[in-house]
Design a protein around this motif. Structure first.
Motif, PDB file in Angstrom:
ATOM      1  N   ARG A  15       2.488  17.866   2.140  1.00 31.62           N
ATOM      2  CA  ARG A  15       1.424  17.120   1.506  1.00 31.62           C
ATOM      3  C   ARG A  15       2.134  15.515   2.327  1.00 31.62           C
ATOM      4  O   ARG A  15       1.384  14.562   3.335  1.00 31.62           O
ATOM      5  CB  ARG A  15       0.879  16.307   0.523  1.00 31.62           C
ATOM      6  N   ALA A  16       3.199  14.571   2.557  1.00 31.49           N
ATOM      7  CA  ALA A  16       3.891  13.863   2.551  1.00 31.49           C
ATOM      8  C   ALA A  16       3.734  14.063   3.867  1.00 31.49           C
ATOM      9  O   ALA A  16       3.591  12.056   4.667  1.00 31.49           O
ATOM     10  CB  ALA A  16       5.111  13.298   1.705  1.00 31.49           C
ATOM     11  N   LEU A  28       2.844   6.048  -1.423  1.00 31.44           N
ATOM     12  CA  LEU A  28       3.797   7.195  -2.256  1.00 31.44           C
ATOM     13  C   LEU A  28       2.878   7.236  -3.380  1.00 31.44           C
ATOM     14  O   LEU A  28       2.197   8.530  -4.093  1.00 31.44           O
ATOM     15  CB  LEU A  28       5.404   6.665  -2.651  1.00 31.44           C
ATOM     16  N   GLY A  29       2.543   6.188  -3.909  1.00 29.82           N
ATOM     17  CA  GLY A  29       1.058   5.964  -5.137  1.00 29.82           C
ATOM     18  C   GLY A  29       0.225   6.752  -4.383  1.00 29.82           C
ATOM     19  O   GLY A  29      -0.455   7.750  -5.508  1.00 29.82           O
ATOM     20  N   ASP A  30      -0.350   5.986  -3.968  1.00 31.20           N
ATOM     21  CA  ASP A  30      -1.853   7.394  -3.378  1.00 31.20           C
ATOM     22  C   ASP A  30      -1.138   9.094  -3.217  1.00 31.20           C
ATOM     23  O   ASP A  30      -2.107   9.237  -3.513  1.00 31.20           O
ATOM     24  CB  ASP A  30      -1.818   7.287  -1.622  1.00 31.20           C
ATOM     25  N   LEU A  31      -0.104   9.158  -2.849  1.00 29.89           N
ATOM     26  CA  LEU A  31       0.262  10.523  -2.760  1.00 29.89           C
ATOM     27  C   LEU A  31       0.446  11.193  -3.416  1.00 29.89           C
ATOM     28  O   LEU A  31      -0.331  12.147  -4.038  1.00 29.89           O
ATOM     29  CB  LEU A  31       1.632  10.761  -1.642  1.00 29.89           C
ATOM     30  N   LEU A  32       1.171  11.184  -4.877  1.00 26.51           N
ATOM     31  CA  LEU A  32       0.984  11.060  -6.077  1.00 26.51           C
ATOM     32  C   LEU A  32       0.060  11.250  -6.387  1.00 26.51           C
ATOM     33  O   LEU A  32      -0.721  11.978  -7.174  1.00 26.51           O
ATOM     34  CB  LEU A  32       2.383  10.201  -6.947  1.00 26.51           C
ATOM     35  N   ALA A  33      -1.004  10.104  -7.460  1.00 30.83           N
ATOM     36  CA  ALA A  33      -2.098  10.227  -7.400  1.00 30.83           C
ATOM     37  C   ALA A  33      -3.203  11.582  -7.078  1.00 30.83           C
ATOM     38  O   ALA A  33      -3.798  11.694  -7.698  1.00 30.83           O
ATOM     39  CB  ALA A  33      -2.889   9.045  -7.162  1.00 30.83           C
ATOM     40  N   GLU A  34      -2.943  11.803  -5.668  1.00 29.52           N
ATOM     41  CA  GLU A  34      -3.823  12.322  -4.858  1.00 29.52           C
ATOM     42  C   GLU A  34      -3.357  13.731  -5.267  1.00 29.52           C
ATOM     43  O   GLU A  34      -3.952  14.732  -4.820  1.00 29.52           O
ATOM     44  CB  GLU A  34      -4.315  12.317  -3.792  1.00 29.52           C
ATOM     45  N   SER A  35      -2.326  13.888  -5.542  1.00 30.46           N
ATOM     46  CA  SER A  35      -1.507  15.673  -5.650  1.00 30.46           C
ATOM     47  C   SER A  35      -1.356  16.150  -6.851  1.00 30.46           C
ATOM     48  O   SER A  35      -1.093  17.276  -6.804  1.00 30.46           O
ATOM     49  CB  SER A  35      -0.160  15.017  -4.828  1.00 30.46           C
ATOM     50  N   MET A  36      -1.353  14.889  -7.612  1.00 31.50           N
ATOM     51  CA  MET A  36      -0.630  15.739  -9.112  1.00 31.50           C
ATOM     52  C   MET A  36      -2.150  16.456  -9.661  1.00 31.50           C
ATOM     53  O   MET A  36      -3.104  15.853  -9.699  1.00 31.50           O
ATOM     54  CB  MET A  36      -0.386  14.657 -10.493  1.00 31.50           C
TER      55      MET A  36
END
Ligand SMILES: Cc1ncc(COP(=O)(O)O)c(C=O)c1O
Length: 432
Positions: free
Chosen positions: A379-380, A424-432
């Motif tokens: 995803r990243a 990175l914050g956007d990626l994690l927030a949307e993936s968890m």
């Protein structure tokens, strides 16, 4: 969008006028466009020109055409834009001025004596290493020293080495290239399982006691004691990887293991984290029983590290500029680490950051039920963010439990930290 001339000048330690001039030149050549109030951007180059350039590049070097990711969280790199250009060139100039021409011939395979003396006093003071300049070998990075030691062991008939699992993948292949068989040594929350080392099973063990890579654990005192007990009983060699010990942010400084038994520990460190890996500069304090074998191999390959690099590093150490730089970088990375921890708490509280006390990276332990590290890395990648799943560093390449991402926060240039962390914050927030 380019950073402002003021930010880039500060990152590179240049006068602002120099950066302004470079921007103006690139603008004149059509590579950049600048509009008042909206900053400087990379120009849209006409497709025909770009294609022609692409075809040329493809013919010359096909591999180089892949676009680098917008944000790389490489776990092994420092901020390369922070290289102390003026301190390094100043040290080289001063060092050369004080260097008699007679010492610029083929040199000692251990390295120049002034550099070995400067290293010995630095290592003794900062890391508690028992450092005799006669036993120091300057080499092309830590990895080169590891390869030399492996070849020296192999030459004397010792062909098995235990290596932490997980560990640096490149180290495993270098050791194997030297002809050694690798035995995986598990790592738990107390560090490498040195209590599992048995006499006669392996001749050597590679450990990163101050900050295990990539899990970040400090080797527990009991495990330090087991390692030393094994080395004494088996007359084995501990290769100590002290790659990022200067970058410790909290907790007690962890002294070098080598001080406990200099006869059985080869201590190695590097300029790759504090200055830049491209310098290819590292140093080992070799136990007396192995020094001749190592020097024979060193002399038979390229003799020694280039004299100019040794002269610059020696002067950097002697003048105190090296330690001033390390102090500045420690403060910079500590600030980044704080930013990252705040970001994680705000945007992905279910992700646990581990091994945060030192170095340039953290291990993000992923929650059960969420995406795997491989999924997250995919995803990243779709957002041009480069992440490194922990499984890459395991000997069998399999994910561990919990699965994790080894996240380097050192590699981003300073001007990209905010944007990189936000992505990175956007990626994690949307993936968890
Ligand atoms: C655990 C570890 N040891 C050592 C090194 C340094 O290797 P070298 O000095 O060869 O660049 C690295 C660099 O990434 C590392 O991650």
């Amino acid at each position: 969008m380019l950073p402002s001339t003021r930010a880039l000048a500060s990152d590179l330690g240049l006068a602002r006028g120099t950066v302004v001039e470079a921007y103006a030149q690139l603008q004149a050549e059509g590579y950049l466009t600048a509009r008042r109030g909206s900053g400087t951007r990379v120009a849209k180059i006409p497709v025909s020109t770009r294609e022609a350039a692409g075809r040329l590049a493809a013919r010359a070097e096909p591999d180089r055409r892949a676009r680098p990711p917008r944000f790389s969280f490489h776990p092994g790199l420092p901020d390369l834009t922070a290289f102390p250009y003026s301190a390094w060139t100043g040290a080289l100039r001063r060092g050369l001025r004080g260097t008699p021409a007679s010492t610029l011939g083929y040199g000692d395979p251990r390295g120049r004596s002034d550099l070995r003396e400067a290293l010995a006093s630095y290592l003794a003071r900062v890391r508690g290493v028992v450092a005799d300049p006669e036993l120091i070998v300057v080499c092309g990075g830590f990895s080169h020293g590891l390869a030399l030691l492996s070849r020296a062991l192999q030459a004397r008939g010792d062909s098995r080495i235990a290596m932490e699992d997980p560990c640096v993948t490149m180290h495993r292949s270098m050791v194997a290239t030297a002809g050694m068989a690798v035995a995986p040594l598990p790592v738990d929350e107390l560090g490498a399982r040195t209590d599992l080392l048995a006499p006669r099973k392996v001749a050597a063990v590679l450990l990163a006691p101050a900050h295990q890579f990539p899990l970040g654990v400090v080797l527990h005192p009991d495990r330090r004691a087991s390692a030393i007990a094994w080395a004494r009983a088996a007359d084995g060699l501990i290769v100590e990887d002290d790659y990022d010990a200067e970058l410790r942010y909290d907790g007690q400084p962890v002294g070098a293991l080598q001080a406990l038994d200099p006869e059985h520990v080869a201590y190695g460190a590097t300029a790759s984290k504090t200055l830049a890996p491209g310098l290819r500069l590292g140093w080992f304090v070799v136990p007396p029983a192995l020094i001749d074998a190592v020097l024979e191999l060193r002399d038979a390959e390229d003799r020694h590290v280039p004299a100019t690099d040794q002269i610059a590093l020696a002067e950097l150490l002697r003048s105190g500029a090296y330690e001033r730089h390390v102090r500045r970088m420690r403060a910079r990375y500590r600030r980044r680490r704080e930013r990252l921890l705040v970001l994680l708490a705000e945007r992905a509280p279910e992700v646990r950051p581990l091994g945060i006390a030192a170095g340039l990276r953290v291990l993000l332990a992923l929650p059960p039920g969420g995406p795997s590290a491989d999924d997250l890395a995919r995803r990243a990648a779709a957002r041009s963010i480069e992440l490194f799943p922990l499984s890459q560093f395991h000997h069998d390449g399999e994910p561990s439990d919990p699965d994790g991402v080894v996240l380097g926060y050192g590699a981003l240039p300073e001007y990209d930290v905010e944007a990189g962390l936000a992505a990175l914050g956007d990626l994690l927030a949307e993936s968890m």
